[in-house]
Design a protein around this motif. Sequence first.
Motif, PDB file in Angstrom:
ATOM      1  N   GLU A 224       0.840  -1.203   0.000  1.00 17.28           N
ATOM      2  CA  GLU A 224       0.000   0.000   0.000  1.00 17.28           C
ATOM      3  C   GLU A 224       0.871   1.247   0.000  1.00 17.28           C
ATOM      4  O   GLU A 224       0.556   2.237  -0.667  1.00 17.28           O
ATOM      5  CB  GLU A 224      -0.918  -0.007   1.212  1.00 17.28           C
ATOM      6  N   GLU A 228       0.797   4.158  -2.897  1.00 20.77           N
ATOM      7  CA  GLU A 228       0.428   5.543  -2.595  1.00 20.77           C
ATOM      8  C   GLU A 228       1.595   6.514  -2.701  1.00 20.77           C
ATOM      9  O   GLU A 228       1.395   7.704  -2.948  1.00 20.77           O
ATOM     10  CB  GLU A 228      -0.167   5.627  -1.179  1.00 20.77           C
ATOM     11  N   TYR A 229       2.826   6.011  -2.511  1.00 24.87           N
ATOM     12  CA  TYR A 229       3.978   6.914  -2.439  1.00 24.87           C
ATOM     13  C   TYR A 229       5.096   6.470  -3.386  1.00 24.87           C
ATOM     14  O   TYR A 229       6.282   6.509  -3.044  1.00 24.87           O
ATOM     15  CB  TYR A 229       4.506   6.983  -0.998  1.00 24.87           C
TER      16      TYR A 229
END
Length: 249
Positions: A224, A228-229
């Motif tokens: 995750e 997201e990053y």
Amino acid sequence: MLVASLVLAPLVLLPGTVGAQDDTVFATQSQIRELDRRLERIERVLDSSAMNELLQASESLTRDLRELRGEVETLRHEVNRLSTRQRDQFRHLDERVASVESGATVPDSASRDEVVELDLPDADEQAAYQTAFDDLMAGDYTTAMRKLEQFLEDYPDGSFAANAWYWLAEAKYASGEFEAALEDFERLREDFPESEKSGDALLKIGYVHFELEDFDAAREALEEVRAEYGGTTLDRLARERLQRIDQAQ
């Protein structure tokens, strides 16, 4: 006869001399092979030592990075606080100038309220947070945890609340209190989803699950982070920990 004996003597000794040379060559080859084996063992040991040194250096750099990020975080809050204060001062000044120009009067009570509000911009909150943060950076995790918990009781919705939850969880993580750290990291993500620390907390959730050997949960959190990053330091750290998970399984 004496001359003949002297001539024949080397011929008589020749076969024995050749055998000795063969034995010497064989012994030398055996020694070379033994040296090769010893060198291989030494190289393996050196490789292992080099790897340990790299790991130690990596951990040291991680600690230094954490300290630097903490200092940057404190400075950022201070800059934001001062910028907000300056904007408020100019806004109130503009309002008062406009009132004077229009002939209106500004009540004395309002002026006093403005001065008090501007002169005390959460000074106690900042001081309490900074004290706890300094203890954390000094490695006094027990004292830091106590002060951060008190801080969150006093300022549950303050400007530094999200950061306090993060560093409280970090202190517990560094102390080996992984389950308690996990609860605080998740609390930060739930209560302050827009915080700058939300991504760091998600990464640390993956780290905690890794320490607890819950590799499936760790992989889920780290994937995750990558989603997201992507392309950030968080992405790189998540990728490195995922590699360790692959090695551990």
